[in-house]
Design a protein around this motif. Structure first.
Motif, PDB file in Angstrom:
ATOM      1  N   VAL A  48       5.504 -11.254  60.229  1.00  0.00           N
ATOM      2  CA  VAL A  48       6.321 -12.404  60.624  1.00  0.00           C
ATOM      3  C   VAL A  48       5.462 -13.373  61.422  1.00  0.00           C
ATOM      4  CG1 VAL A  48       8.387 -13.135  61.858  1.00  0.00           C
ATOM      5  CG2 VAL A  48       8.348 -10.911  60.713  1.00  0.00           C
ATOM      6  N   PRO A  49       5.350 -14.628  60.954  1.00  0.00           N
ATOM      7  CA  PRO A  49       4.545 -15.596  61.695  1.00  0.00           C
ATOM      8  C   PRO A  49       5.211 -15.964  63.026  1.00  0.00           C
ATOM      9  CG  PRO A  49       5.707 -16.670  59.888  1.00  0.00           C
ATOM     10  CD  PRO A  49       5.971 -15.196  59.763  1.00  0.00           C
ATOM     11  N   GLY A  94       8.734 -17.332  63.473  1.00  0.00           N
ATOM     12  CA  GLY A  94       9.460 -16.958  62.263  1.00  0.00           C
ATOM     13  C   GLY A  94      10.539 -15.934  62.569  1.00  0.00           C
ATOM     14  N   ALA A  95      11.232 -15.549  61.541  1.00  0.00           N
ATOM     15  CA  ALA A  95      12.296 -14.558  61.678  1.00  0.00           C
ATOM     16  C   ALA A  95      12.187 -13.564  60.526  1.00  0.00           C
ATOM     17  CB  ALA A  95      13.662 -15.231  61.650  1.00  0.00           C
ATOM     18  N   MET A  96      12.772 -12.417  60.716  1.00  0.00           N
ATOM     19  CA  MET A  96      12.749 -11.378  59.694  1.00  0.00           C
ATOM     20  C   MET A  96      14.160 -10.837  59.535  1.00  0.00           C
ATOM     21  SD  MET A  96      10.606  -7.764  59.599  1.00  0.00           S
ATOM     22  CE  MET A  96      10.949  -7.360  61.296  1.00  0.00           C
ATOM     23  N   LEU A  97      14.577 -10.708  58.302  1.00  0.00           N
ATOM     24  CA  LEU A  97      15.839 -10.067  57.972  1.00  0.00           C
ATOM     25  C   LEU A  97      15.497  -8.872  57.100  1.00  0.00           C
ATOM     26  CD1 LEU A  97      18.967 -10.010  57.829  1.00  0.00           C
ATOM     27  CD2 LEU A  97      18.763 -11.485  55.813  1.00  0.00           C
ATOM     28  N   VAL A  98      15.887  -7.691  57.523  1.00  0.00           N
ATOM     29  CA  VAL A  98      15.574  -6.474  56.779  1.00  0.00           C
ATOM     30  C   VAL A  98      16.873  -5.954  56.177  1.00  0.00           C
ATOM     31  CG1 VAL A  98      14.701  -4.117  56.938  1.00  0.00           C
ATOM     32  CG2 VAL A  98      13.670  -5.935  58.325  1.00  0.00           C
TER      33      VAL A  98
END
Length: 67
Positions: free
Chosen positions: A14-15, A18-22
Motif C-alpha cells: 500500500v503506497p 493509500g488504502a487497502m481493502l481485503v
C-alpha cells in the motif's frame, strides 16, 4: 494463518496515503471487481500463507535487533 499476520504482510503493497481493502471471496468472474477503477490484486490463501512464512523466516534470520 492469523489475519493480522496477513495484513502486516500485505501492508508493504500500500503506497503512502493509500488504502487497502481485503476481501475473502469466491469469484465466478474477475471483471466486476476490476471495473471500479481501483487496482485489484488477487492472491490465493496459499500464496498469502507463503508470503507470511517468508516474512517470518526473513525476520527470524535478521535476529531480534534486525541485524
Amino acid at each position: 494463518m492469523a489475519s493480522l499476520q496477513g495484513l502486516i504482510t500485505l501492508r508493504a503493497r500500500v503506497p503512502d496515503g493509500g488504502a487497502m481493502l481485503v476481501l475473502h471471496l469466491h469469484e465466478r468472474h474477475p471483471e466486476p471487481a476490476a471495473r471500479h477503477g481501483a487496482s485489484v490484486e488477487r492472491l490465493s490463501a496459499g500464496e498469502l500463507d507463503a508470503e507470511v512464512e517468508d516474512l517470518k523466516r526473513r525476520s527470524d534470520a535478521d535476529g531480534p535487533d534486525g541485524e
